[in-house]
Design an enzyme around this catalytic site. Sequence first.
Site, PDB file in Angstrom:
ATOM      1  N   LYS A   1       9.327  -0.132  -4.969  1.00 36.31           N
ATOM      2  CA  LYS A   1       8.200  -1.061  -5.163  1.00 36.31           C
ATOM      3  C   LYS A   1       7.258  -0.518  -6.257  1.00 36.31           C
ATOM      4  O   LYS A   1       6.753  -1.269  -7.088  1.00 36.31           O
ATOM      5  CB  LYS A   1       7.425  -1.265  -3.851  1.00 36.31           C
ATOM      6  CG  LYS A   1       8.171  -2.010  -2.757  1.00 36.31           C
ATOM      7  CD  LYS A   1       8.511  -3.459  -3.093  1.00 36.31           C
ATOM      8  CE  LYS A   1       7.316  -4.380  -3.146  1.00 36.31           C
ATOM      9  NZ  LYS A   1       7.721  -5.796  -3.331  1.00 36.31           N
TER      10      LYS A   1
ATOM     11  N   ASP B   1       0.834  -1.219   0.000  1.00 42.45           N
ATOM     12  CA  ASP B   1       0.000   0.000   0.000  1.00 42.45           C
ATOM     13  C   ASP B   1       0.861   1.259   0.000  1.00 42.45           C
ATOM     14  O   ASP B   1       0.375   2.346  -0.313  1.00 42.45           O
ATOM     15  CB  ASP B   1      -0.962  -0.001   1.200  1.00 42.45           C
ATOM     16  CG  ASP B   1      -0.280  -0.057   2.559  1.00 42.45           C
ATOM     17  OD1 ASP B   1       0.959  -0.228   2.606  1.00 42.45           O
ATOM     18  OD2 ASP B   1      -0.983   0.068   3.584  1.00 42.45           O
ATOM     19  N   GLU B   2       2.160   1.103   0.350  1.00 44.91           N
ATOM     20  CA  GLU B   2       3.011   2.300   0.459  1.00 44.91           C
ATOM     21  C   GLU B   2       3.235   2.990  -0.882  1.00 44.91           C
ATOM     22  O   GLU B   2       3.654   4.144  -0.920  1.00 44.91           O
ATOM     23  CB  GLU B   2       4.359   1.943   1.100  1.00 44.91           C
ATOM     24  CG  GLU B   2       4.186   1.411   2.504  1.00 44.91           C
ATOM     25  CD  GLU B   2       5.416   1.543   3.384  1.00 44.91           C
ATOM     26  OE1 GLU B   2       6.392   2.172   2.956  1.00 44.91           O
ATOM     27  OE2 GLU B   2       5.376   1.010   4.502  1.00 44.91           O
TER      28      GLU B   2
ATOM     29  N   TYR C   1      12.206   2.966  -0.438  1.00 43.34           N
ATOM     30  CA  TYR C   1      11.580   1.627  -0.488  1.00 43.34           C
ATOM     31  C   TYR C   1      10.309   1.662  -1.333  1.00 43.34           C
ATOM     32  O   TYR C   1      10.143   0.883  -2.269  1.00 43.34           O
ATOM     33  CB  TYR C   1      11.250   1.138   0.936  1.00 43.34           C
ATOM     34  CG  TYR C   1      10.232   0.009   0.952  1.00 43.34           C
ATOM     35  CD1 TYR C   1      10.579  -1.267   0.496  1.00 43.34           C
ATOM     36  CD2 TYR C   1       8.915   0.218   1.395  1.00 43.34           C
ATOM     37  CE1 TYR C   1       9.637  -2.299   0.475  1.00 43.34           C
ATOM     38  CE2 TYR C   1       7.976  -0.800   1.383  1.00 43.34           C
ATOM     39  CZ  TYR C   1       8.343  -2.059   0.919  1.00 43.34           C
ATOM     40  OH  TYR C   1       7.410  -3.072   0.902  1.00 43.34           O
TER      41      TYR C   1
HETATM   42  P1  NAD Z   1      11.394  -9.806   4.447  1.00 42.13           P
HETATM   43  O1  NAD Z   1      12.416  -8.726   4.468  1.00 42.13           O
HETATM   44  O2  NAD Z   1      11.040 -10.499   5.704  1.00 42.13           O
HETATM   45  O3  NAD Z   1      11.869 -10.949   3.412  1.00 42.13           O
HETATM   46  C1  NAD Z   1      12.450 -10.662   2.192  1.00 42.13           C
HETATM   47  C2  NAD Z   1      13.110 -11.948   1.676  1.00 42.13           C
HETATM   48  O4  NAD Z   1      13.656 -11.675   0.377  1.00 42.13           O
HETATM   49  C3  NAD Z   1      14.273 -12.448   2.552  1.00 42.13           C
HETATM   50  O5  NAD Z   1      14.177 -13.837   2.736  1.00 42.13           O
HETATM   51  C4  NAD Z   1      15.515 -12.092   1.729  1.00 42.13           C
HETATM   52  O6  NAD Z   1      16.600 -12.977   1.954  1.00 42.13           O
HETATM   53  C5  NAD Z   1      14.975 -12.215   0.300  1.00 42.13           C
HETATM   54  N1  NAD Z   1      15.751 -11.428  -0.659  1.00 42.13           N
HETATM   55  C6  NAD Z   1      16.128 -10.132  -0.532  1.00 42.13           C
HETATM   56  N2  NAD Z   1      16.856  -9.766  -1.617  1.00 42.13           N
HETATM   57  C7  NAD Z   1      16.890 -10.858  -2.441  1.00 42.13           C
HETATM   58  C8  NAD Z   1      17.476 -11.101  -3.717  1.00 42.13           C
HETATM   59  N3  NAD Z   1      18.164 -10.150  -4.360  1.00 42.13           N
HETATM   60  N4  NAD Z   1      17.317 -12.319  -4.280  1.00 42.13           N
HETATM   61  C9  NAD Z   1      16.628 -13.299  -3.634  1.00 42.13           C
HETATM   62  N5  NAD Z   1      16.084 -13.129  -2.423  1.00 42.13           N
HETATM   63  C10 NAD Z   1      16.206 -11.920  -1.832  1.00 42.13           C
HETATM   64  O7  NAD Z   1      10.130  -9.181   3.735  1.00 42.13           O
HETATM   65  P2  NAD Z   1       8.559  -9.448   3.995  1.00 42.13           P
HETATM   66  O8  NAD Z   1       8.094  -8.527   5.044  1.00 42.13           O
HETATM   67  O9  NAD Z   1       8.341 -10.893   4.094  1.00 42.13           O
HETATM   68  O10 NAD Z   1       7.975  -8.903   2.598  1.00 42.13           O
HETATM   69  C11 NAD Z   1       7.868  -9.763   1.478  1.00 42.13           C
HETATM   70  C12 NAD Z   1       7.281  -8.988   0.305  1.00 42.13           C
HETATM   71  O11 NAD Z   1       6.011  -8.485   0.657  1.00 42.13           O
HETATM   72  C13 NAD Z   1       8.116  -7.775  -0.117  1.00 42.13           C
HETATM   73  O12 NAD Z   1       8.087  -7.701  -1.515  1.00 42.13           O
HETATM   74  C14 NAD Z   1       7.385  -6.591   0.498  1.00 42.13           C
HETATM   75  O13 NAD Z   1       7.567  -5.429  -0.265  1.00 42.13           O
HETATM   76  C15 NAD Z   1       5.955  -7.080   0.434  1.00 42.13           C
HETATM   77  N6  NAD Z   1       5.053  -6.524   1.465  1.00 42.13           N
HETATM   78  C16 NAD Z   1       5.382  -6.607   2.781  1.00 42.13           C
HETATM   79  C17 NAD Z   1       4.493  -6.131   3.746  1.00 42.13           C
HETATM   80  C18 NAD Z   1       4.805  -6.204   5.229  1.00 42.13           C
HETATM   81  O14 NAD Z   1       4.058  -5.653   6.029  1.00 42.13           O
HETATM   82  N7  NAD Z   1       5.868  -6.883   5.646  1.00 42.13           N
HETATM   83  C19 NAD Z   1       3.277  -5.567   3.337  1.00 42.13           C
HETATM   84  C20 NAD Z   1       2.974  -5.479   1.983  1.00 42.13           C
HETATM   85  C21 NAD Z   1       3.868  -5.990   1.053  1.00 42.13           C
HETATM   86  O1  DAU Z   2       2.400  -0.842   4.573  1.00 37.69           O
HETATM   87  C1  DAU Z   2       3.080  -1.984   4.144  1.00 37.69           C
HETATM   88  C2  DAU Z   2       4.526  -1.872   4.557  1.00 37.69           C
HETATM   89  O2  DAU Z   2       4.562  -2.067   5.961  1.00 37.69           O
HETATM   90  C3  DAU Z   2       5.438  -2.865   3.846  1.00 37.69           C
HETATM   91  O3  DAU Z   2       5.456  -2.592   2.481  1.00 37.69           O
HETATM   92  C4  DAU Z   2       6.867  -2.780   4.407  1.00 37.69           C
HETATM   93  O4  DAU Z   2       7.675  -3.786   3.830  1.00 37.69           O
HETATM   94  C5  DAU Z   2       6.796  -2.999   5.910  1.00 37.69           C
HETATM   95  O5  DAU Z   2       8.095  -2.838   6.461  1.00 37.69           O
HETATM   96  C6  DAU Z   2       5.837  -2.016   6.559  1.00 37.69           C
HETATM   97  O6  DAU Z   2       6.352  -0.663   6.460  1.00 37.69           O
HETATM   98  P1  DAU Z   2       6.216   0.371   7.686  1.00 37.69           P
HETATM   99  O7  DAU Z   2       7.234   1.419   7.522  1.00 37.69           O
HETATM  100  O8  DAU Z   2       4.809   0.796   7.869  1.00 37.69           O
HETATM  101  O9  DAU Z   2       6.586  -0.638   8.903  1.00 37.69           O
HETATM  102  P2  DAU Z   2       7.462  -0.428  10.223  1.00 37.69           P
HETATM  103  O10 DAU Z   2       7.212  -1.623  11.076  1.00 37.69           O
HETATM  104  O11 DAU Z   2       8.872  -0.069   9.913  1.00 37.69           O
HETATM  105  O12 DAU Z   2       6.781   0.838  10.885  1.00 37.69           O
HETATM  106  C7  DAU Z   2       5.407   0.828  11.258  1.00 37.69           C
HETATM  107  C8  DAU Z   2       5.098   2.177  11.899  1.00 37.69           C
HETATM  108  O13 DAU Z   2       5.791   2.255  13.161  1.00 37.69           O
HETATM  109  C9  DAU Z   2       5.585   3.371  11.105  1.00 37.69           C
HETATM  110  O14 DAU Z   2       4.677   4.445  11.303  1.00 37.69           O
HETATM  111  C10 DAU Z   2       6.922   3.731  11.731  1.00 37.69           C
HETATM  112  C11 DAU Z   2       6.710   3.366  13.185  1.00 37.69           C
HETATM  113  N1  DAU Z   2       7.913   2.901  13.921  1.00 37.69           N
HETATM  114  C12 DAU Z   2       8.627   1.871  13.397  1.00 37.69           C
HETATM  115  C13 DAU Z   2       9.749   1.406  14.038  1.00 37.69           C
HETATM  116  C14 DAU Z   2      10.571   0.271  13.466  1.00 37.69           C
HETATM  117  C15 DAU Z   2       8.252   3.490  15.134  1.00 37.69           C
HETATM  118  O15 DAU Z   2       7.589   4.416  15.623  1.00 37.69           O
HETATM  119  N2  DAU Z   2       9.367   3.024  15.785  1.00 37.69           N
HETATM  120  C16 DAU Z   2      10.146   2.013  15.287  1.00 37.69           C
HETATM  121  O16 DAU Z   2      11.169   1.639  15.926  1.00 37.69           O
END
Ligand code: NAD
Ligand code: DAU
Length: 338
Positions: free
Chosen positions: A153, A125-126, A149
């Site tokens: 994306k 959603d970002e 980031y």
């Molecule tokens: P994560 O950081 O936990 O995992 C990423 C994985 O990708 C790791 O296992 C890493 O080793 C692998 N990776 C990184 N670079 C690579 C490369 N060059 N080649 C092969 N593997 C590689 O991330 P996540 O939170 O599991 O997110 C997964 C996907 O979902 C991402 O594309 C992220 O943008 C998307 N996403 C995440 C969230 C969230 O809240 N975490 C929300 C919406 C979308």
């Molecule tokens: O919205 C989806 C995204 O959510 C994914 O695409 C990203 O991969 C995932 O990392 C996440 O991004 P955010 O930046 O929203 O997540 P994060 O956990 O880093 O931060 C969540 C909120 O908390 C944000 O408003 C920043 C705040 N925050 C985060 C950290 C790590 C703090 O206040 N203190 C902190 O130490």
Amino acid sequence: MKMLITGGAGFIGSNFIRYILSKYSDCRIINLDKLTYAGNLENLSDVESSPNYRFVKGDICDTELVDRILKDGIDAIVHFAAESHVDRSIHDPRIFVKTNVLGTQVLLESAFKFKIDRFIQVSTDEVYGTLGREGSFSESSPLQPNSPYSASKASADLLARAYFETFRVPVIITRCTNNFGPYQFPEKLIPLFITNALFNQSLPIYGDGLYVRDWIYVEDHCKALDIILHQGKVGEIYNIGGGNERTNLEITDLILKRLNKPKSLIKHVKDRPAHDRRYSLDCSKIKAELGWSPDTPFEEGIFRTVEWYVTHQEWWKKVKSGEYLKYYQKHYQLEDPS
Ligand code: NAD
Ligand code: DAU
């Protein structure tokens, strides 16, 4: 179905692999992961001996390797691999462009060459940017990413769209809100705060803590991706959200209460640059067209997650050392974790 999962050793990817292997006995999975600091094969220790699962260590930017895997006959690619942490993208944007943009292009090109049936671009959603108090983003909202980031994306999403329009690669783009649950790397808000609070370390709230995210339990995201993979329409975009908008302070309160820890652990620190104020998604499309909706009530998901980190201390203590420590010592004042 034979699937290539990229980034399957990370948080969402490992949950997705476990979900698919337990649901389909005839599905074969190849997990391609570079094992960066965020990739951890321990996330998959319970499935690694499955005859339907194979791990390949490698980089999605490696064209020869990706071609070799796809040549063997892959029906679908579910593309999770990415640099995923906003704060890291502010400190070092370059690797985000390399992996998230160029890596996605390598996969799309190979998917075209080997005529893959489905390519799921797992996005966020970002890409839509930030909202005020009112409103939600729909799939047709403009892309206005604010961090390196989210810009990387959004760029990958645009490439995926272009490969559909130009080469008819059967791409579907998904955009999900903030996930939480087991195996999330403890640099992200929820696992960082749970693991810090457990050891009475401070919880660094950026700015006023009134930033709003919409939270979804990771299993509900996996279910949505499964439905999209099997029933989604190619060329389409689907928003996926939990419908749980909370401020960061509300999340923190819930964690502290569950762990019976004092509010005095909260420490307001310098804000993240270009910090998006609020995310909110209109998910009526996936609900109406594919019949998906999230199952896990928010508080239940949080309690399950707290419980998981309480009972898996060995996992996160290992993860919170090594590369994690080096990064945090370089960028933040780190408290002694002992
Ligand atoms: P994560 O950081 O936990 O995992 C990423 C994985 O990708 C790791 O296992 C890493 O080793 C692998 N990776 C990184 N670079 C690579 C490369 N060059 N080649 C092969 N593997 C590689 O991330 P996540 O939170 O599991 O997110 C997964 C996907 O979902 C991402 O594309 C992220 O943008 C998307 N996403 C995440 C969230 C969230 O809240 N975490 C929300 C919406 C979308
Ligand atoms: O919205 C989806 C995204 O959510 C994914 O695409 C990203 O991969 C995932 O990392 C996440 O991004 P955010 O930046 O929203 O997540 P994060 O956990 O880093 O931060 C969540 C909120 O908390 C944000 O408003 C920043 C705040 N925050 C985060 C950290 C790590 C703090 O206040 N203190 C902190 O130490």
